[in-house]
Every structure is written in C-alpha cells, then in structure tokens.
Design a protein around this motif. Structure first.
Motif, PDB file in Angstrom:
ATOM      1  N   THR A 236      54.931 -60.783 -10.634  1.00 18.67           N
ATOM      2  CA  THR A 236      55.775 -61.376  -9.609  1.00 18.67           C
ATOM      3  C   THR A 236      56.902 -62.228 -10.201  1.00 18.67           C
ATOM      4  O   THR A 236      56.921 -62.218 -11.494  1.00 18.67           O
ATOM      5  N   ASP A 237      57.611 -62.813  -9.219  1.00 17.84           N
ATOM      6  CA  ASP A 237      58.750 -63.385  -9.657  1.00 17.84           C
ATOM      7  C   ASP A 237      58.221 -65.065 -10.255  1.00 17.84           C
ATOM      8  O   ASP A 237      59.255 -65.757 -10.750  1.00 17.84           O
ATOM      9  N   HIS A 270      59.036 -57.383 -10.084  1.00 19.02           N
ATOM     10  CA  HIS A 270      59.913 -58.188  -8.999  1.00 19.02           C
ATOM     11  C   HIS A 270      61.235 -58.123  -9.649  1.00 19.02           C
ATOM     12  O   HIS A 270      61.260 -58.265 -10.755  1.00 19.02           O
ATOM     13  N   LYS A 272      63.901 -60.037  -9.529  1.00 18.78           N
ATOM     14  CA  LYS A 272      64.448 -61.339 -10.184  1.00 18.78           C
ATOM     15  C   LYS A 272      63.923 -61.314 -11.588  1.00 18.78           C
ATOM     16  O   LYS A 272      64.631 -62.223 -12.421  1.00 18.78           O
ATOM     17  N   VAL A 273      62.633 -60.807 -12.068  1.00 20.84           N
ATOM     18  CA  VAL A 273      62.392 -60.937 -13.497  1.00 20.84           C
ATOM     19  C   VAL A 273      62.433 -59.646 -14.277  1.00 20.84           C
ATOM     20  O   VAL A 273      61.969 -59.755 -15.588  1.00 20.84           O
ATOM     21  N   TYR A 274      63.025 -58.833 -13.476  1.00 20.42           N
ATOM     22  CA  TYR A 274      62.866 -57.299 -14.126  1.00 20.42           C
ATOM     23  C   TYR A 274      63.407 -57.132 -15.201  1.00 20.42           C
ATOM     24  O   TYR A 274      63.075 -56.811 -16.437  1.00 20.42           O
TER      25      TYR A 274
END
Ligand code: NAD
Length: 455
Positions: A236-237, A270, A272-274
């Motif tokens: 997740t982010d 996610h 945002k953190v990929y």
C-alpha cells in the motif's frame, strides 16, 4: 531409479523402486502392525517421536547436504529446513496429548456423553520435493502419534531424503511395518491409489491432487490435499521504509528459488510508492548470489527439475509478447546445472500467464495499482487461495483488505511464513483439509461418541 544432482547434472545414486506387488505386501504388513502400534500408550509413541526429533539433529549435517545435493537448494536453507521441521515436531509433542485426550462432554440424566478419537488406520502420505522435511512432518508425525501406520511416498526428486526419514524413524523406534517408504514416481503413487487405504494425504500440484481426489472418491475415506498457490502481495502507499519492505518481499519471492507453495508469486504496488519500491526491489534481486548450492554464501541454487527451465522461459516470452518488460534476469544460465536468473518483470497484467498460473521458480511479475479496490479485485482474480499478504503501516486498513481475500492464510507486514500453531489450509484450488495447528492434529483421527449408562 537414477537420483540426479540438478546443480551439476551428475548422477548421485541409483535406487530400487518399490514394485506394485511389494506395495500391496507393504500395505498388508502395515495393516497387521497398526493395531499394536495404536495399542501402545500415547506417551510411548510420543517418546519415539521425541527420539526421532533428536536424531534429526544428530544427523543434521548429512541430511542437509543430501537435501541440497538432490534438490539444489542452498546448504544453509537445507539446514534451516531440518531445524524448522524439528520445531514443528516439538509443536506436535507439546500439543497432541491435549487434543487427542478423551473428553467428558456432559451428563444427560443417567447417561454420560463422552468423546474419544480413533486413528484412521493405514494412510498414504504422497509427498512433494520442495520442502520434503516440512511437508512430510505435517502428515506423518501427527499420523504416527495418533496411532496410524503410514505408507510414505517421497517425491521422486527427494528420494534420498525420504530414505533418511524412514531410517531415522525406524532407529527412533517406529516399527518397520508401521512406517514404510514407497520409492518411485507416479507409478508407485498410482499403486497406492489402487489399495483400500484408510486415508490419502497428498502434497503437490493441483493437477495431481485433483486426480487423486477423483480416483479415491468412491472409497469414502479422508483425503487431505496441500496444493499449489499463486500468492499475491500488495504494497500500500502507507509504508515508511520502502527499502526494508522491498527486502522482505524479495525474500518472499526468491527464497528456495521461488519453489515454495507460499512463495510470493504476484506483486501489486500502489502507484504513489511504485517507483521507490521498484528501485529498491531491483537492487535486492540483483544482489542475490546464484551458484552451486553446496558452496558457502550462495542464496540461490539450481532449480530442482531441469525441465522446468523451459516452462519459465515460456511464461516469460508470453509476458514479453503481451507488453511486460524485463527489469532484471529473464534467462536460464548456461552450464551443466539447472540455473535460472532471478527475474523481475514489470508492466505485467492478468492477460499474462505469469500473473495467473503458478510459476514455482525465481520469476516475479509486478503491477502498479491505483487504489485498494483495484488491488483487491486483482488479488482475488485467481484460481488459488493459499496465502495473501499486505504491507501497510495502517493495521486496520491491512486487515480490511486481507479479510476480503479468499485465502487460508493472511499475512500483514510479513510473507512466506508458516507456523505449526496455525492451520495450513488452502482454499479454492490450493487444497482441501487442514494440516498443522490443533485442527491438523485431528485430521488423522475419527471421532467416536460414547453414550454410557450405568446398568
Ligand atoms: P506433483 O503433483 O508433481 O507430485 C507430488 C507427488 O505426487 C510426488 O510424490 C509424485 O510422485 C506423486 N504423483 C504424481 N502423479 C501421481 C499420480 N498420478 N498418482 C499418485 N501420485 C502421483 O508435485 P511436485 O512437483 O512434487 O510439487 C510441487 C507442487 O506442490 C507445487 O504446486 C507446490 O505449490 C505444491 N506444494 C504445496 C504445498 C502446500 O502446503 N500447499 C507444499 C509444498 C508444495
């Protein structure tokens, strides 16, 4: 049967396969011996299993070396497996007495109602090669403790280990006719299916498991299946330390060369953190040391089955043809052994075989997702249901995601882990029945209800 070293292509040993007539005779001997074994007090059977637990430690070096030689896993991982199996045995030694004890349920007027347990009888344990000590003890230890006799067929790729197991159980005091190794491949397995055994406990692929369940269905005896997986993991982010998470995920993907039923087989990250995750993940995978499993410091040995190299190549070319990209690895390593580069594919999607069918090798596909709903939909889009993992700094969010995934094991901020205290119970095409935990102790007995009146 020739036992080959997959890391060198050399023959290790030749062993005699158990012929069909010998398998039938083994069943007769086991049937005759099981009653006396069951008649022993539970404490006596536990003492025998405790000796086996100690003998595994006495011979740990030899066992680990032979395991590495025949399946190609790094020596340290083989040592870990022998000690891990001993940990599982300690669980059964500690807990079996409590769960197998007869119970007084209630008194109804002048009738006492009680519950006790009987062993199944003579069971088959048809086993896999990837963790032969672990998946073996899940079955034959509780089966023997509760008074069953076992016809144990190790995988044809883990025969030396199967013979060690039989030798040490006999040395510990399990009568030779109560635990009988059946050596061979599919043919020996089929011979077991022909016999009127009292239970079939199988670890292996969905294809074989389904075949076994169908073949023995009309016998109406318990069937336990520990099958494959395509286990998803979602980052997740809400992650503080992406490097740490990337390290843990890489271990979940590549430990034992990815040949674990609960290996991470698909990763969703996610958006945002990929980018950050991919950077650290690639560095982790590139740092893996591949080489002869017997040498010190090697983290990835050879595959166990040389024929599997071609299967992995097919999965990768299918993914590349559909738009995936290789981040690292992607090819077999030339040489006499069955080596494959640790491989990461990005821009994967569910049209690709690599995201849908079990890879069981050092390859992983990664997908970027917009939000939790998309991650849940993709994690659920699978025929298997062994384990699922979520990494999130928010426990409520992580639990909520995992509770919507149909899998027998949920991992929050961890992965690729088994505890003997918890049930191991695949859902969908990952299995039937339970091993480990108190539920797994009771998988090898039948309940008996007692209605007792004083005359
Ligand atoms: P496999 O199905 O090829 O073979 C398993 C066993 O079945 C072997 O002993 C084999 O000789 C025997 N066998 C094969 N055909 C048979 C037949 N027709 N009748 C009777 N016996 C037969 O599986 P494998 O390659 O040994 O193991 C890999 C698979 O096992 C993977 O899918 C992995 O995920 C799964 N696995 C699951 C767990 C779990 O706990 N869920 C644990 C370890 C491995």
């Amino acid at each position: 049967m020739k036992i080959m070293n997959p890391a060198t292509g050399e023959m290790l040993k030749e062993v005699k396969e158990t012929q069909t007539a010998e398998i039938t005779a083994a069943w007769s001997r086991a049937k005759a011996a099981q009653g006396a074994w069951n008649a022993k007090p539970l404490e006596e059977r536990l003492a025998v299993i405790r000796r086996y637990h100690d003998l595994l430690d006495r011979d740990a070096e030899t066992l680990a070396r032979d395991l590495s030689l025949e399946v190609g896993k790094p020596l340290q991982e083989s040592k870990n497996e022998v000690q891990g199996a001993r940990g599982r045995i300690r669980f059964f030694l500690e807990q079996s007495g409590k769960w197998l004890a007869p119970q007084s349920i209630r008194t109804d007027g002048n009738t006492r109602e009680e519950l006790s347990f009987d062993p199944l009888g003579v069971i088959a344990n048809i086993s896999a090669w990837n963790y032969p000590y672990h998946v073996g003890v899940n079955v034959y230890i509780p089966a023997l403790i509760s008074g069953n006799a076992v016809l144990y067929k190790p995988s044809e790729f883990a025969t030396l280990t199967g013979l060690h197991i039989a030798r040490l159980l006999h040395e510990a005091g399990v009568p030779e006719n109560v635990f009988i190794p059946i050596i061979g491949d599919r043919v020996a397995g089929e011979a077991l299916l022909d016999l009127p055994l009292d239970g079939y406990f199988f670890t292996g692929s969905y294809r074989t498991g389904k075949h076994i369940a169908e073949r023995v269905a009309s016998k109406l005896v318990p069937v336990g299946l520990e099958l494959g997986g395509k286990d998803p993991l979602y980052v997740t982010d809400e992650i503080q330390d992406l490097k740490k998470v990337a390290g843990a995920v890489a271990e979940g993907c590549f430990y034992n060369n990815g040949q674990s039923c609960c290996a991470v087989e698909r990763v969703y990250v996610h958006e945002k953190v990929y980018d950050g995750f991919i950077k650290h993940f690639e560095a982790e995978v590139r740092a893996l040391k591949v080489g002869n499993p017997i040498e010190a410091g090697i983290q990835q040995g050879s595959l166990t089955r040389p024929a599997h190299l071609a299967f992995l190549e097919e999965q990768i070319s299918d993914a590349l043809a559909k738009g995936a990209e290789v981040l690292c690895g992607g090819k077999r390593i030339p040489g006499p052994g069955a080596y494959f580069e640790p491989t990461v594919l990005v821009h994967a999607d569910h049209s690709m075989r690599i995201m849908m069918e079990e890879s069981f090798g050092p390859v992983i596909g990664i997908m970027k997702v917009r939000d939790d709903d998309e991650a849940i939909r993709l994690m659920q889009d699978c025929e298997y249901g062994l384990t699922a993992a979520v990494y999130s700094g928010n426990e409520t969010r992580g639990r909520s995601i995992l509770s919507r995934i149909d899998a027998g094991t949920s991992y929050l901020n961890c992965c690729d882990r088994v505890s003997p205290y918890l049930p191991w119970a695949g859902r969908k095409h990952s299995g039937l029945g339970t091993t480990l935990s108190w539920l797994g102790i009771l998988s090898f007995v039948r309940p008996r209800g007692w209605h007792v009146r004083t005359p």
